[in-house]
Design a protein around this motif. Sequence first.
Motif, short mmCIF file in Angstrom:
data_model
loop_
_atom_site.label_atom_id
_atom_site.label_comp_id
_atom_site.label_asym_id
_atom_site.label_seq_id
_atom_site.Cartn_x
_atom_site.Cartn_y
_atom_site.Cartn_z
N UNK A 27 62.76 87.32 79.08
CA UNK A 27 61.93 88.41 79.57
C UNK A 27 60.50 87.96 79.86
N UNK A 28 59.83 87.23 78.97
CA UNK A 28 58.46 86.78 79.29
C UNK A 28 58.42 85.87 80.52
N UNK A 29 59.40 85.00 80.65
CA UNK A 29 59.43 84.08 81.78
C UNK A 29 59.71 84.84 83.09
N UNK A 30 60.62 85.84 83.02
CA UNK A 30 60.96 86.59 84.23
C UNK A 30 59.81 87.46 84.72
N UNK A 35 57.74 85.47 91.92
CA UNK A 35 59.05 84.90 92.23
C UNK A 35 60.03 85.11 91.08
N UNK A 36 59.55 84.93 89.84
CA UNK A 36 60.42 85.13 88.68
C UNK A 36 60.82 86.60 88.55
N UNK A 37 59.94 87.51 88.93
CA UNK A 37 60.27 88.93 88.91
C UNK A 37 61.36 89.25 89.92
N UNK A 38 61.29 88.63 91.10
CA UNK A 38 62.36 88.81 92.09
C UNK A 38 63.68 88.25 91.58
N UNK A 39 63.63 87.12 90.90
CA UNK A 39 64.83 86.56 90.29
C UNK A 39 65.40 87.50 89.23
#
Length: 109
Positions: A27-30, A35-39
């Motif tokens: 969750x912290x990484x996303x 870009x990580x939020x889109x992933x």
Amino acid sequence: MTVTTGISFVLASISSVLVFSGMQMYKPWLSSSQFHTLLGGYLGSIFFILSLTAYFSVYFWLYLLLLWFIDLLISLCALFYVNKYSQKVHIVQAPPVPVQTGKKKKNVS
């Protein structure tokens, strides 16, 4: 390759749990960049599709749950009667306790 309804439910359920738990662990990484939020959104859509697949396969599992519940009731009834028979055969009778009636003795010294 096609699979049966039961296997489809199992595969979809396990995969959705794995995707969801992976999203929770990272969750912290996303949420660290755009870009990580889109992933994370893409993983969320995969989770949604897997959940829908498991939902449509659930009717098969409701039938199995009903069979399990009936089996549980039969097992509980059998356990009750085995316990009742065991109590009847293996119970140890305690000797009767004498009951005192009347007056107490006085100590004369």
